[in-house]
Design an enzyme around this catalytic site. Structure first.
Site, PDB file in Angstrom:
ATOM      1  N   PRO A  97       0.812  -1.220   0.000  1.00  0.00           N
ATOM      2  CA  PRO A  97       0.000   0.000   0.000  1.00  0.00           C
ATOM      3  C   PRO A  97       0.841   1.264   0.000  1.00  0.00           C
ATOM      4  CG  PRO A  97      -0.080  -1.073   2.152  1.00  0.00           C
ATOM      5  CD  PRO A  97       0.600  -2.020   1.214  1.00  0.00           C
ATOM      6  N   GLU A 124       2.103  -7.835   9.208  1.00  0.00           N
ATOM      7  CA  GLU A 124       2.319  -6.392   9.324  1.00  0.00           C
ATOM      8  C   GLU A 124       3.277  -5.860   8.268  1.00  0.00           C
ATOM      9  OE1 GLU A 124       0.740  -4.251  11.466  1.00  0.00           O
ATOM     10  OE2 GLU A 124      -0.475  -6.041  11.803  1.00  0.00           O
ATOM     11  N   ARG A 162      -3.088  -8.951 -20.388  1.00  0.00           N
ATOM     12  CA  ARG A 162      -4.038  -8.580 -21.446  1.00  0.00           C
ATOM     13  C   ARG A 162      -3.479  -7.513 -22.380  1.00  0.00           C
ATOM     14  NH1 ARG A 162      -7.643  -4.615 -20.911  1.00  0.00           N
ATOM     15  NH2 ARG A 162      -9.403  -5.949 -21.470  1.00  0.00           N
ATOM     16  N   ASP A 177     -10.168   0.310 -24.174  1.00  0.00           N
ATOM     17  CA  ASP A 177     -10.624   0.237 -22.791  1.00  0.00           C
ATOM     18  C   ASP A 177     -10.564   1.594 -22.112  1.00  0.00           C
ATOM     19  OD1 ASP A 177     -11.201  -2.435 -22.821  1.00  0.00           O
ATOM     20  OD2 ASP A 177      -9.213  -3.049 -22.146  1.00  0.00           O
TER      21      ASP A 177
END
Length: 254
Positions: A97, A124, A162, A177
């Site tokens: 993150p 963690e 893809r 897209d």
């Protein structure tokens, strides 16, 4: 393209190996995915890969040593696949993150690599010393926390695979897209002609390709302005799109 995925839950990756476009790309030999379990590089009876953090605090931290050995094994396997002659073309990526947010532009860049080594964290996090010495990139899906890096790794692989040549069957599908040109995608319709009292826009039935392209672009603009004004603020139109924007801004004649 070669992917080595380092995870204590390798079974999770059956989802991407066995189904859909990614599964077909693997079956056709366009993509190889190796799953490497860091528990295989432990020496204790419990196959531990985590320990309590120095300094105290909740949770556990993944230890550097088994992960380092897993990374080195992944590099060896990448070399056997011919993907590690140039290490910069097969980076070690930590799904975190705290990393750079995955975007369409970064996916396009990653699709040019020969391979990738993806490290999936748990608990963690991972001993910082490993991150400083062995990680080339950190990638995040967004500003939220998941229980581990497996789902982000699958999202990254799906997005990259893809974009590889001939994987989609029709490469135009990937080119049209959302986000590819900086805008959200336009609405799409198929049979039946009328559903729930709503009809397919007549322009899509006209066979006039220029008018269809203009209509689709106008819908992209309206949708992006309404839903993602941040994208609209950074959008740079092509010469043709600039012309269409001028036409769209003209008031309709009564």
């Amino acid at each position: 393209m070669y992917f080595a995925v380092i995870s204590i839950f390798p079974e999770m990756f059956a989802t991407i190996r066995d189904f859909g476009i990614t599964g077909r790309a693997i079956a056709q030999g366009q993509v190889t995915i190796d799953c490497i379990n860091p528990r295989d590089y432990t020496t204790d009876n419990y196959r531990r890969v985590d320990e309590r953090p120095y300094g105290g605090g909740p949770g556990m931290v993944m230890m550097a040593e088994p992960l380092v050995q897993a990374i080195e094994d992944a590099k060896t396997r990448a070399g056997l696949q011919g993907c590690y002659d140039d290490p910069s073309s097969c980076p070690v990526v930590y799904l975190s993150p705290q990393g750079q947010t995955l975007s369409e532009s970064s996916v396009v860049s990653m699709a040019k690599y020969d391979g990738m080594i993806l490290l999936c964290g748990r608990y963690e996090g991972i001993d910082e010393r490993l991150l400083e010495q062995y990680i080339d990139q950190e990638i995040s899906l967004g500003d939220y926390v998941l229980t581990g890096g497996e789902l982000p790794a699958m999202v990254l692989m799906d997005s990259v695979i893809r974009r590889l040549p001939n994987v989609m069957g029709d490469d135009m599908s990937a080119e049209q897209d959302s986000f590819v040109d900086g805008l959200l995608d336009c609405p799409h319709y198929t049979k039946p002609h009328e559903f729930a009292g709503m009809r397919v826009p007549e322009v899509l039935l006209s066979g006039h390709h220029a008018n269809i392209a203009k209509w689709r672009f106008s819908q992209q603009v309206l949708r992006t302005q309404a839903r993602r004004p941040d994208l609209w603020q950074t959008f740079t139109p092509t010469a043709q799109q600039t012309k269409w924007l001028k036409e769209l801004s003209k008031p309709d004649k009564q």
